[in-house]
Design a protein around this motif. Structure first.
Motif, PDB file in Angstrom:
ATOM      1  N   GLY A 243      -1.023   0.612   6.833  1.00 48.76           N
ATOM      2  CA  GLY A 243      -0.314   1.585   7.290  1.00 48.76           C
ATOM      3  C   GLY A 243       0.793   2.746   6.040  1.00 48.76           C
ATOM      4  O   GLY A 243       0.838   3.733   6.830  1.00 48.76           O
ATOM      5  N   ALA A 244       0.785   2.004   4.830  1.00 50.07           N
ATOM      6  CA  ALA A 244       1.514   2.723   4.187  1.00 50.07           C
ATOM      7  C   ALA A 244       1.364   1.946   2.460  1.00 50.07           C
ATOM      8  O   ALA A 244      -0.003   1.378   2.673  1.00 50.07           O
ATOM      9  CB  ALA A 244       2.940   1.806   3.537  1.00 50.07           C
ATOM     10  N   ALA A 245       1.173   3.304   2.166  1.00 50.48           N
ATOM     11  CA  ALA A 245       0.342   2.966   0.911  1.00 50.48           C
ATOM     12  C   ALA A 245       1.296   3.397  -0.803  1.00 50.48           C
ATOM     13  O   ALA A 245       2.046   4.411  -0.494  1.00 50.48           O
ATOM     14  CB  ALA A 245      -0.587   3.689   0.484  1.00 50.48           C
TER      15      ALA A 245
ATOM     16  N   THR B  79      10.201 -11.584  -4.900  1.00 52.77           N
ATOM     17  CA  THR B  79       9.952 -10.420  -3.998  1.00 52.77           C
ATOM     18  C   THR B  79       8.600 -10.638  -4.459  1.00 52.77           C
ATOM     19  O   THR B  79       8.387  -9.655  -5.562  1.00 52.77           O
ATOM     20  CB  THR B  79      10.838  -9.456  -3.116  1.00 52.77           C
ATOM     21  N   LEU B  80       7.569 -11.418  -3.039  1.00 50.14           N
ATOM     22  CA  LEU B  80       6.234 -10.464  -3.424  1.00 50.14           C
ATOM     23  C   LEU B  80       5.781  -9.032  -2.841  1.00 50.14           C
ATOM     24  O   LEU B  80       6.536  -9.064  -1.404  1.00 50.14           O
ATOM     25  CB  LEU B  80       5.489 -11.640  -3.647  1.00 50.14           C
ATOM     26  N   ALA B  81       5.045  -8.580  -3.063  1.00 50.10           N
ATOM     27  CA  ALA B  81       4.563  -7.786  -2.287  1.00 50.10           C
ATOM     28  C   ALA B  81       3.041  -7.284  -2.928  1.00 50.10           C
ATOM     29  O   ALA B  81       2.875  -6.959  -4.026  1.00 50.10           O
ATOM     30  CB  ALA B  81       4.876  -5.958  -3.289  1.00 50.10           C
TER      31      ALA B  81
ATOM     32  N   GLY C 157       6.277  -7.917   2.976  1.00 44.35           N
ATOM     33  CA  GLY C 157       7.486  -7.446   1.290  1.00 44.35           C
ATOM     34  C   GLY C 157       6.864  -6.333   0.522  1.00 44.35           C
ATOM     35  O   GLY C 157       7.225  -5.928  -0.356  1.00 44.35           O
ATOM     36  N   GLY C 158       5.367  -5.188   1.339  1.00 47.31           N
ATOM     37  CA  GLY C 158       5.277  -4.172   0.786  1.00 47.31           C
ATOM     38  C   GLY C 158       6.792  -3.142   0.810  1.00 47.31           C
ATOM     39  O   GLY C 158       7.021  -1.948  -0.151  1.00 47.31           O
TER      40      GLY C 158
ATOM     41  N   ALA D  89       1.042  -3.120  10.718  1.00 51.17           N
ATOM     42  CA  ALA D  89       0.307  -3.005   9.452  1.00 51.17           C
ATOM     43  C   ALA D  89       0.583  -3.430   7.891  1.00 51.17           C
ATOM     44  O   ALA D  89       1.743  -3.902   7.918  1.00 51.17           O
ATOM     45  CB  ALA D  89       0.351  -1.373   9.630  1.00 51.17           C
ATOM     46  N   PHE D  90      -0.827  -3.280   7.680  1.00 50.81           N
ATOM     47  CA  PHE D  90      -0.376  -3.639   5.730  1.00 50.81           C
ATOM     48  C   PHE D  90       0.179  -2.320   5.894  1.00 50.81           C
ATOM     49  O   PHE D  90      -0.136  -1.332   5.378  1.00 50.81           O
ATOM     50  CB  PHE D  90      -1.977  -3.544   5.000  1.00 50.81           C
ATOM     51  N   VAL D  91       0.703  -2.818   3.737  1.00 45.81           N
ATOM     52  CA  VAL D  91       1.528  -1.583   2.779  1.00 45.81           C
ATOM     53  C   VAL D  91       0.359  -2.812   1.653  1.00 45.81           C
ATOM     54  O   VAL D  91       0.752  -3.499   1.542  1.00 45.81           O
ATOM     55  CB  VAL D  91       2.902  -2.566   3.039  1.00 45.81           C
ATOM     56  N   ASP D  92      -0.678  -1.668   1.195  1.00 46.28           N
ATOM     57  CA  ASP D  92      -1.105  -1.635   0.192  1.00 46.28           C
ATOM     58  C   ASP D  92       0.403  -1.543  -1.075  1.00 46.28           C
ATOM     59  O   ASP D  92       0.698   0.305  -1.307  1.00 46.28           O
ATOM     60  CB  ASP D  92      -2.179  -0.776  -0.374  1.00 46.28           C
TER      61      ASP D  92
END
Length: 522
Positions: free
Chosen positions: A203-205, A402-404, A445-446, A53-56
């Protein structure tokens, strides 16, 4: 145990896997469907593509929810249309309601067109208080009644009688305007934002809160929703010297929108060379204050973070980290993985500073998609040379920063695949990332951007986040991919560099619990 089968699982641990099993919130197995273990529940993925899942990594939940449920001005193309949209919206509100709107962007209007004045807004809304944040959220249009309600604003930096406010003047009226939002309205807005995020495979922010941009009550309410059938929320509290307060509020760091400067859209980002209209923007913190904040965070075992966009602001951050490192040691500063939000105008020397001090860059690829390129906002404000140097994503990545990835919603919409595509199709060819690297920045990264944790068990879990492998958290999304896949990932850009049809989220799972499932026929 639940088995998900008949899919295409993106996993370095099990290349070619078509199924996965989960139990107790963890992935317990991956492999071919015919080899799947017996399960209590079997879910048919119908050929869907499965990935973490993506992390914003940068959101403002309440403001985003208010835009989703209320007055979204991102599509208005002229002052007249803005005024008409505001008038129509206000007509449906109680007479004493404050009109809140967001997203207008004058850089996309005909050159020379000016926004409506404070008196225009008052007339169009029958004398209501009106607060309309610009796309950057670093300036706003307000009506005369709202100006009258904050008499001290006339002496604040950034005040303009037209009603287009920046800097301290903007902060003063924003506090009053957002104070009109009731706890019930806030809860509706926060839930609307998180539900939208879930429907997009997020899935997370990371919520970037603070005393200027939101409130303690706002952050506490949002953290109370975290993971309750919704995406998980990790809070940041951006208050100078506020490490103890951040910990008290349950935040994971004392940063996020701790402003060193403003934004390019409002000409308030702090730059070393003047804007097109003159001036070098706003400097809210200097290197000494930044160093003291880092030391305060070290004393409380917290990650620090700073909002810094212009090159002068970023230089102040690097200088502040250097001053802190002189007292703490470079390795101690590196180990804390302090963050910089946005980092839009960063050059080689600044990137070297990021690497030296282990800085995580929380960036928004959609900024380049919206405002990069010929004739767009960066070029208008900064000139072509600096516009081409902005948002150097590939350079940051290849140098080892490190990129998020995040959206900065509501500045840009919640749109994780759009962010990945924007990084892949950057306006500057030399700054284009591979789909694999960009996807990793928006997932693993997130999690890396959250910084170190003291608890050993939690640290082990955190290290496994953002990838699908046995023992990793069962946090993933299932997608249909209308443009197909290539090298194991959805195709986002065609051979000519044009964006393709975006993947569509069918299901989002957080620690084994489905938080979104697309209805049949929707």
């Amino acid at each position: 145990m639940t088995v998900y089968r008949n899919g295409r699982v993106y996993s370095a641990a099990a290349p070619g896997a078509s199924a996965l099993a989960t139990c107790g919130g963890e992935v317990t197995w991956l492999g071919a469907g015919e080899d799947a273990p017996r399960a209590d529940v079997v879910v048919d993925l119908a050929g869907g593509w499965v990935g973490p899942a993506f992390v914003d990594a940068h959101v403002h939940a309440t403001a985003t929810g208010l835009a989703l449920t209320g007055l979204d001005l991102s599509s208005v193309g002229s002052p007249a249309r803005l005024l008409a949209r505001v008038a129509a919206f206000a007509a449906g509100l109680p007479a004493d309601a404050t009109v809140l709107g967001h997203g207008w962007d004058e850089s996309r209007w005909v050159a020379g067109e000016m926004p409506p004045s404070a008196r225009d807004l008052a007339e169009a809304t029958a004398g209501r208080r009106v607060y309309l944040s610009q796309a950057s959220v670093h300036s706003a249009l307000v009506s005369q009644p709202l100006l009258d309600a904050v008499p001290q604003v006339a002496s604040a930096a950034g005040f303009d009688r037209s009603g287009w406010l920046r800097g301290a003047a903007h902060h003063a009226v924003r506090q009053v305007a957002l104070g009109s939002v009731s706890p019930q309205q806030r809860a509706v807005a926060q839930r609307a934002m998180l539900e939208r995020a879930a429907s997009l495979g997020i899935g997370a922010a990371h919520e970037c809160a603070g005393p200027v941009i939101s409130s303690e009550a706002d952050l506490s309410a949002l953290l109370g929703l975290s993971g309750d059938g919704l995406p998980e929320v990790f809070g940041y509290w951006g208050e100078l010297g506020g490490a103890a307060k951040a910990r008290e509020l349950g935040a994971v760091g004392a940063g996020g929108d701790l402003f060193v400067d403003g934004a390019f859209g409002s000409r308030t980002a702090w730059v070393s060379r003047a804007y097109d209209t003159g001036g070098c923007g706003n400097a809210y913190l200097d290197a000494g204050q930044i160093a003291e904040h880092v030391l305060d965070c070290a004393a409380h075992g917290m990650q620090a973070g700073f909002h810094a966009i212009g090159d002068a602001a970023l230089a102040a951050v690097v200088d502040g980290l250097a001053a802190a490192a002189a007292k703490l040691g470079v390795e101690a500063v590196r180990a804390a993985r302090h963050r910089v939000e946005h980092a839009e105008l960063v050059d080689r020397a600044l990137i070297a500073g990021f690497v030296e001090f282990g800085v995580v860059a929380s960036v928004q690829p959609a900024f380049d998609r919206l405002w990069g390129g010929d004739g767009q906002m960066y070029a208008q404000r900064l000139g072509v040379e600096r516009a081409l140097a902005s948002n150097p994503l590939q350079q940051l990545h290849t140098t080892g920063v490190t990129l998020a990835f995040g959206s900065d919603a509501p500045v840009t919409p919640l749109d994780p695949w759009g962010a990945v595509a924007a990084a892949v199709a950057h306006h500057v060819p030399g700054q284009r990332m591979s789909t694999r690297s960009a996807f990793a920045a928006h997932t693993r990264g997130g999690w890396r951007a959250l910084g170190p944790v003291a608890d050993g068990a939690l640290r082990q879990v955190r290290e496994r986040e953002g990838a699908l492998a046995p023992g990793a958290p069962a946090t993933f999304a299932v997608w249909s991919t209308p443009a197909g896949t290539s090298e194991g990932l959805p195709v986002l850009v065609d051979g000519a560099g044009a964006l393709t049809s975006a993947p569509v989220c069918e299901r989002t799972v957080v620690r084994g619990r489905t938080i979104f499932q697309r209805d049949e026929g929707s």
